[in-house]
Design an enzyme around this catalytic site. Structure first.
Site, PDB file in Angstrom:
ATOM      1  N   GLU A 285       1.844  -5.673  10.437  1.00 27.07           N
ATOM      2  CA  GLU A 285       1.363  -4.297  10.605  1.00 27.07           C
ATOM      3  C   GLU A 285       2.275  -3.648  11.633  1.00 27.07           C
ATOM      4  OE1 GLU A 285      -1.155  -2.949   8.973  1.00 27.07           O
ATOM      5  OE2 GLU A 285      -2.197  -4.668   8.091  1.00 27.07           O
TER       6      GLU A 285
ATOM      7  N   HIS B 154       3.184  -3.777   6.361  1.00 31.80           N
ATOM      8  CA  HIS B 154       2.106  -2.807   6.218  1.00 31.80           C
ATOM      9  C   HIS B 154       2.124  -1.820   7.382  1.00 31.80           C
ATOM     10  CE1 HIS B 154      -0.432  -4.739   2.945  1.00 31.80           C
ATOM     11  NE2 HIS B 154       0.516  -5.642   3.165  1.00 31.80           N
TER      12      HIS B 154
ATOM     13  N   GLU C 168       1.566   3.324   3.132  1.00 38.00           N
ATOM     14  CA  GLU C 168       2.053   2.654   4.340  1.00 38.00           C
ATOM     15  C   GLU C 168       3.551   2.474   4.172  1.00 38.00           C
ATOM     16  OE1 GLU C 168      -0.406  -0.829   4.882  1.00 38.00           O
ATOM     17  OE2 GLU C 168      -2.250   0.364   4.689  1.00 38.00           O
TER      18      GLU C 168
ATOM     19  N   HIS D   4       0.868  -1.169   0.000  1.00 36.02           N
ATOM     20  CA  HIS D   4       0.000   0.000   0.000  1.00 36.02           C
ATOM     21  C   HIS D   4       0.908   1.223   0.000  1.00 36.02           C
ATOM     22  CE1 HIS D   4      -3.335  -2.641   1.908  1.00 36.02           C
ATOM     23  NE2 HIS D   4      -3.501  -2.549   0.603  1.00 36.02           N
TER      24      HIS D   4
END
Length: 371
Positions: A308, A216, A89, A86
């Site tokens: 994440e 991410h 990110e 992404h």
């Protein structure tokens, strides 16, 4: 050894970060320069190659670390990190550039742990899978960046919702669950994916990757397959249902390896969310279709998790050093996990290697194949 000791012991094993590391955000040209600088500093253990181009023509560069760059050595596992899927990110992108510099510098300094890792592993690092989206996000910068600005590629497509949906085939093939390993791609799959996705699929089809993580932002948790639940919607509402793979125990171990080596991920409370041990099954958090980690597991031999890494998708530069120190040991420890388990060769009676031989483990209904 107690889990809380691992980051401390690892930190003692790793030498201090060299002052040359620059904690800055890197635009595309700067990222490319950083990769080639590492390659020039460690020419005998690195190689740069491109797996393809983005919609706007930017190369999708990979930096490889190996004692024999460009060559697959028998019994030496293939590992990959993918960042910036992404575009907005961005922490993973910067961490992978830092990791690249760190591996090179520590190898040059004779760090035994890093030297052994490079000699025994073929490591592939892709800092940015979505360089076009990053440039959109970077124009606004960390202070005024919209939550979705630059997330998608230049065609407006979310790359983590763009892989062939092999989960649906697995769940709904006939009236019973279908196969969950090496599922063939649909005939028209190339017309359904973006250039970046196509490049990654061809990449992971060309290398027998064993372990992987994609990086991410927006939360702090180690997320493992399956990402998509079988019953994705219930009465028009999204339903969160724990959906484990046959290798659930292994995936939890891999996720905990990262979370407990991380500075604070394992504590559970981050970004207003709570995840026990800092890990989660993807579908129990929210169900996601056509994601990359499920695709790796269902199509290849590769076990991939999603990391994440920050509440702030585009953290300010002054926070990058702190984030690097929190992730440095975890990034190295996770690579080392590729050496757990059993290695071997599949040969015929004349000791010729056999490619594509199916290997089954009793009690785990998910097969792998020989390279």
């Amino acid at each position: 050894m107690a889990r809380w000791l691992r980051p401390l012991v690892g930190a003692l094993l790793l030498l201090e970060v060299a002052a040359a590391l620059s904690f800055l955000h890197h635009r595309y040209e700067e990222m490319v320069q950083a990769l080639f600088r590492v390659q020039s500093q460690c020419p005998y253990v690195t190689r740069i190659y491109s797996i393809g181009r983005s919609v706007e023509g930017r190369h999708l560069y990979v930096l490889e670390f190996s004692d024999y760059p460009g060559i697959h050595e028998p019994l030496e596992p293939e590992f990959k990190y993918v960042g910036n899927m992404h575009g907005n990110e961005v922490l993973g992108r910067e961490l992978l550039l830092q990791l690249s510099e760190f591996l090179c510098e520590e190898y040059r300094r004779g760090n035994e742990r890093i030297t052994r890792l490079i000699h025994d592993t073929r490591i592939h690092i892709m800092p940015s899978m979505n360089p076009d989206g990053y440039e959109v996000a970077a124009k606004q910068g960390p202070d005024s960046n919209g939550y979705l600005t630059g997330r998608n590629n230049a065609n407006g497509v979310d790359l983590n919702r763009n892989f062939p949906d092999l989960n649906t085939f697995m769940y709904y093939s006939g009236e019973i669950s279908g196969p969950n390993h090496h599922i063939p791609l649909p005939d028209n799959w190339k017309s359904q994916v973006e250039p970046e996705t196509l490049a990654v699929i061809q990449w992971i089809s060309s290398y027998n990757f064993v372990l992987s993580a994609n990086l991410h932002g927006g939360a702090v948790v180690a997320n493992y397959p399956y990402d998509k639940s079988q019953d994705q919607r219930f009465r028009n509402h999204r339903r969160t249902v724990n959906t484990p793979t046959p290798d659930d125990k292994l995936f939890q171990k891999l996720a905990k390896t990262y979370s407990y080596a991380h500075g604070w991920m394992h504590r559970g409370w981050n970004c207003g969310d709570y995840f026990a041990d800092g890990i989660t099954n993807g579908a129990s958090w929210y169900s996601l279709s056509k994601g990359m980690q499920d695709f790796n597991y269902l199509y290849t031999n590769c076990f991939e998790i999603t990391l994440e890494l920050s509440c702030n998708k585009f953290p300010p530069e002054e926070d990058l050093e702190r984030q690097w120190m929190a992730n440095r040991e975890a990034l190295v420890a996770f690579i080392e996990e590729v050496h757990q388990g059993i290695k071997g060769m599949v040969s015929d009676e004349n000791n010729n290697g056999i490619a594509g031989a199916v290997i089954s483990v009793q009690g785990i209904s998910h097969d792998i194949t020989s390279g």
